[in-house]
Design a protein around this motif. Structure first.
Motif, PDB file in Angstrom:
ATOM      1  N   MET A   1       0.851  -1.161   0.007  1.00 57.60           N
ATOM      2  CA  MET A   1       0.085  -0.006   0.007  1.00 57.60           C
ATOM      3  C   MET A   1       0.952   1.167   0.065  1.00 57.60           C
ATOM      4  SD  MET A   1      -3.167  -0.472   2.615  1.00 57.60           S
ATOM      5  CE  MET A   1      -2.324  -1.812   3.598  1.00 57.60           C
ATOM      6  N   LYS A   2       0.554   2.288  -0.862  1.00 60.03           N
ATOM      7  CA  LYS A   2       1.259   3.349  -1.064  1.00 60.03           C
ATOM      8  C   LYS A   2       0.566   4.596  -0.108  1.00 60.03           C
ATOM      9  CE  LYS A   2       3.086   2.282  -5.487  1.00 60.03           C
ATOM     10  NZ  LYS A   2       4.251   1.756  -4.685  1.00 60.03           N
ATOM     11  N   ILE A   3       1.302   5.207   0.522  1.00 56.51           N
ATOM     12  CA  ILE A   3       0.701   6.409   1.419  1.00 56.51           C
ATOM     13  C   ILE A   3       1.284   7.769   0.998  1.00 56.51           C
ATOM     14  CG2 ILE A   3       0.013   4.813   3.367  1.00 56.51           C
ATOM     15  CD1 ILE A   3       2.615   5.623   4.927  1.00 56.51           C
ATOM     16  N   GLU A   4       0.731   8.906   1.491  1.00 53.12           N
ATOM     17  CA  GLU A   4       1.221  10.130   1.346  1.00 53.12           C
ATOM     18  C   GLU A   4       0.933  11.004   2.384  1.00 53.12           C
ATOM     19  OE1 GLU A   4      -1.224  11.136  -2.211  1.00 53.12           O
ATOM     20  OE2 GLU A   4      -2.980  11.757  -1.094  1.00 53.12           O
ATOM     21  N   PHE A   5       1.995  11.913   2.641  1.00 49.88           N
ATOM     22  CA  PHE A   5       1.968  12.992   3.793  1.00 49.88           C
ATOM     23  C   PHE A   5       1.722  14.085   3.129  1.00 49.88           C
ATOM     24  CE2 PHE A   5       4.639   9.149   4.855  1.00 49.88           C
ATOM     25  CZ  PHE A   5       4.337   9.172   6.299  1.00 49.88           C
ATOM     26  N   ARG A   6       0.655  14.734   3.901  1.00 51.50           N
ATOM     27  CA  ARG A   6       0.354  16.208   3.135  1.00 51.50           C
ATOM     28  C   ARG A   6       0.322  17.218   4.217  1.00 51.50           C
ATOM     29  NH1 ARG A   6      -2.706  16.756  -1.606  1.00 51.50           N
ATOM     30  NH2 ARG A   6      -3.031  14.811  -2.587  1.00 51.50           N
ATOM     31  N   VAL A   7       0.799  18.282   3.912  1.00 51.11           N
ATOM     32  CA  VAL A   7       0.876  19.481   4.718  1.00 51.11           C
ATOM     33  C   VAL A   7       0.208  20.602   3.999  1.00 51.11           C
ATOM     34  CG1 VAL A   7       2.313  21.194   5.614  1.00 51.11           C
ATOM     35  CG2 VAL A   7       3.130  19.102   5.921  1.00 51.11           C
ATOM     36  N   ASP A   8      -0.963  21.287   4.447  1.00 49.79           N
ATOM     37  CA  ASP A   8      -1.778  22.303   3.587  1.00 49.79           C
ATOM     38  C   ASP A   8      -2.122  21.912   2.425  1.00 49.79           C
ATOM     39  OD1 ASP A   8      -1.661  23.843   5.855  1.00 49.79           O
ATOM     40  OD2 ASP A   8       0.436  24.762   5.202  1.00 49.79           O
ATOM     41  N   SER A   9      -2.637  20.513   2.424  1.00 46.63           N
ATOM     42  CA  SER A   9      -3.006  19.857   1.131  1.00 46.63           C
ATOM     43  C   SER A   9      -2.051  19.761   0.072  1.00 46.63           C
ATOM     44  CB  SER A   9      -4.321  20.741   0.407  1.00 46.63           C
ATOM     45  OG  SER A   9      -5.214  20.843   1.300  1.00 46.63           O
ATOM     46  N   ALA A  13       5.537  13.791   1.161  1.00 45.28           N
ATOM     47  CA  ALA A  13       6.513  12.720   1.013  1.00 45.28           C
ATOM     48  C   ALA A  13       5.391  11.621   0.614  1.00 45.28           C
ATOM     49  CB  ALA A  13       6.985  12.513   2.459  1.00 45.28           C
ATOM     50  N   LEU A  14       5.984  10.612   0.321  1.00 46.84           N
ATOM     51  CA  LEU A  14       5.433   9.507  -0.196  1.00 46.84           C
ATOM     52  C   LEU A  14       6.126   8.104   0.444  1.00 46.84           C
ATOM     53  CD1 LEU A  14       5.113  10.153  -4.002  1.00 46.84           C
ATOM     54  CD2 LEU A  14       2.984  10.343  -2.394  1.00 46.84           C
ATOM     55  N   GLY A  15       5.114   7.305   0.881  1.00 51.65           N
ATOM     56  CA  GLY A  15       5.702   5.971   1.553  1.00 51.65           C
ATOM     57  C   GLY A  15       5.156   4.713   0.955  1.00 51.65           C
ATOM     58  N   GLU A  16       5.699   3.459   1.389  1.00 53.28           N
ATOM     59  CA  GLU A  16       5.034   2.284   1.002  1.00 53.28           C
ATOM     60  C   GLU A  16       5.018   1.580   2.095  1.00 53.28           C
ATOM     61  OE1 GLU A  16       5.879  -1.176  -1.967  1.00 53.28           O
ATOM     62  OE2 GLU A  16       5.942   0.943  -2.973  1.00 53.28           O
ATOM     63  N   LEU A  17       3.865   0.779   2.521  1.00 59.40           N
ATOM     64  CA  LEU A  17       3.819   0.039   3.699  1.00 59.40           C
ATOM     65  C   LEU A  17       4.362  -1.242   3.423  1.00 59.40           C
ATOM     66  CD1 LEU A  17       0.387   1.162   5.293  1.00 59.40           C
ATOM     67  CD2 LEU A  17       2.592   1.967   5.900  1.00 59.40           C
ATOM     68  N   GLU A  18       4.912  -1.923   4.698  1.00 56.08           N
ATOM     69  CA  GLU A  18       5.161  -3.492   4.336  1.00 56.08           C
ATOM     70  C   GLU A  18       3.825  -4.357   4.623  1.00 56.08           C
ATOM     71  OE1 GLU A  18       8.520  -4.815   5.098  1.00 56.08           O
ATOM     72  OE2 GLU A  18       8.898  -2.706   4.122  1.00 56.08           O
ATOM     73  N   ASP A  19       4.176  -5.546   4.232  1.00 49.89           N
ATOM     74  CA  ASP A  19       3.093  -6.410   4.210  1.00 49.89           C
ATOM     75  C   ASP A  19       3.124  -7.026   5.642  1.00 49.89           C
ATOM     76  OD1 ASP A  19       0.888  -8.132   3.785  1.00 49.89           O
ATOM     77  OD2 ASP A  19       2.024  -9.239   2.262  1.00 49.89           O
ATOM     78  N   ASN A  20       2.791  -6.366   6.584  1.00 49.28           N
ATOM     79  CA  ASN A  20       2.712  -7.230   7.963  1.00 49.28           C
ATOM     80  C   ASN A  20       1.646  -6.751   8.702  1.00 49.28           C
ATOM     81  OD1 ASN A  20       3.347  -4.905   9.437  1.00 49.28           O
ATOM     82  ND2 ASN A  20       5.649  -5.254   8.970  1.00 49.28           N
ATOM     83  N   ALA A  21       0.894  -7.398   9.924  1.00 48.49           N
ATOM     84  CA  ALA A  21      -0.131  -7.254  10.554  1.00 48.49           C
ATOM     85  C   ALA A  21      -0.136  -5.873  11.294  1.00 48.49           C
ATOM     86  CB  ALA A  21      -0.366  -8.276  11.559  1.00 48.49           C
ATOM     87  N   THR A  22       0.854  -5.335  11.737  1.00 49.12           N
ATOM     88  CA  THR A  22       1.192  -4.004  12.160  1.00 49.12           C
ATOM     89  C   THR A  22       0.760  -2.803  11.119  1.00 49.12           C
ATOM     90  OG1 THR A  22       2.586  -4.775  13.829  1.00 49.12           O
ATOM     91  CG2 THR A  22       2.462  -2.643  13.689  1.00 49.12           C
ATOM     92  N   VAL A  91       8.490  -1.564  15.294  1.00 49.99           N
ATOM     93  CA  VAL A  91       8.015  -2.437  14.492  1.00 49.99           C
ATOM     94  C   VAL A  91       8.077  -1.813  13.179  1.00 49.99           C
ATOM     95  CG1 VAL A  91       6.064  -3.741  13.783  1.00 49.99           C
ATOM     96  CG2 VAL A  91       6.562  -3.467  15.981  1.00 49.99           C
ATOM     97  N   LEU A  92       8.804  -2.276  11.925  1.00 52.25           N
ATOM     98  CA  LEU A  92       8.925  -1.555  10.648  1.00 52.25           C
ATOM     99  C   LEU A  92       7.422  -1.347  10.027  1.00 52.25           C
ATOM    100  CD1 LEU A  92      10.515  -0.238   8.705  1.00 52.25           C
ATOM    101  CD2 LEU A  92      11.078  -2.402   7.761  1.00 52.25           C
ATOM    102  N   LEU A  93       6.763  -0.131   9.640  1.00 50.36           N
ATOM    103  CA  LEU A  93       5.663  -0.248   9.095  1.00 50.36           C
ATOM    104  C   LEU A  93       5.822   0.050   7.650  1.00 50.36           C
ATOM    105  CD1 LEU A  93       3.766   2.345  11.309  1.00 50.36           C
ATOM    106  CD2 LEU A  93       3.486  -0.293  11.348  1.00 50.36           C
ATOM    107  N   GLY A  94       6.891   0.658   7.174  1.00 48.54           N
ATOM    108  CA  GLY A  94       7.247   0.904   5.683  1.00 48.54           C
ATOM    109  C   GLY A  94       8.372   1.706   5.689  1.00 48.54           C
ATOM    110  N   ARG A  95       8.524   2.436   4.427  1.00 51.29           N
ATOM    111  CA  ARG A  95       9.632   3.248   4.036  1.00 51.29           C
ATOM    112  C   ARG A  95       9.156   4.490   3.254  1.00 51.29           C
ATOM    113  NH1 ARG A  95      14.367   3.374   4.888  1.00 51.29           N
ATOM    114  NH2 ARG A  95      14.987   4.190   3.190  1.00 51.29           N
ATOM    115  N   LEU A  96       9.768   5.511   3.387  1.00 54.44           N
ATOM    116  CA  LEU A  96       9.435   6.700   2.611  1.00 54.44           C
ATOM    117  C   LEU A  96      10.011   6.400   1.278  1.00 54.44           C
ATOM    118  CD1 LEU A  96      10.216   9.700   4.975  1.00 54.44           C
ATOM    119  CD2 LEU A  96       7.936   8.977   4.081  1.00 54.44           C
ATOM    120  N   VAL A  97       9.441   6.629   0.131  1.00 53.25           N
ATOM    121  CA  VAL A  97      10.047   6.592  -1.128  1.00 53.25           C
ATOM    122  C   VAL A  97      10.462   8.087  -1.820  1.00 53.25           C
ATOM    123  CG1 VAL A  97       9.102   4.261  -1.826  1.00 53.25           C
ATOM    124  CG2 VAL A  97       8.027   6.263  -2.450  1.00 53.25           C
TER     125      VAL A  97
END
Length: 121
Positions: A1-9, A13-22, A91-97
């Motif tokens: 899953m890809k995620i994004e970090f927004r400040v004032d819309s 930054a963009l990230g990608e989550l690991e495939d784990n329960a956490t 616990v590793l959740l993912g990484r910023l890309v």
């Protein structure tokens, strides 16, 4: 899953989550608005609305710049903008890309983290 970090819309930054329960549990909190604050000149941290499941996840590792993690003892999110030291309870959740440099600015940062929106055609 890809995620994004927004400040004032604006996506900072963009990230990608690991495939784990956490990481999957973290994704259920999204979208979430958080106030990231500096910790130890190495990472930005924020309290989460609730603790995440950590069953069967490795909880000792040495984070590197760009790692997105959950620190179980405090129940908070930790995003590393510099390499860290071996720590128990992470616990590793993912990484910023992209966008690690955006988190290096001093002081607090109000962000909205959400699942990344697909590009418009």
């Amino acid at each position: 899953m890809k995620i994004e970090f927004r400040v004032d819309s604006r996506v900072i930054a963009l990230g990608e989550l690991e495939d784990n329960a956490t990481a999957r549990d973290f994704a259920t909190l999204l979208p979430v608005s958080l106030r990231l604050v500096d910790y130890d000149a190495t990472e930005k941290i924020a309290d989460l609305p609730r603790a995440l499941t950590t069953a069967k996840e490795a909880q000792v590792w040495t984070p590197v710049a760009g790692d997105i993690s959950f620190y179980a003892p405090w129940g908070n999110l930790a995003i590393f903008y510099r390499d860290g030291v071996a720590s128990e309870g992470l616990v590793l959740l993912g990484r910023l890309v992209s966008g690690t440099q955006a988190l290096q600015r001093p002081g607090p940062l109000n962000v909205r983290i959400s699942l990344a929106q697909p590009p418009h055609a």
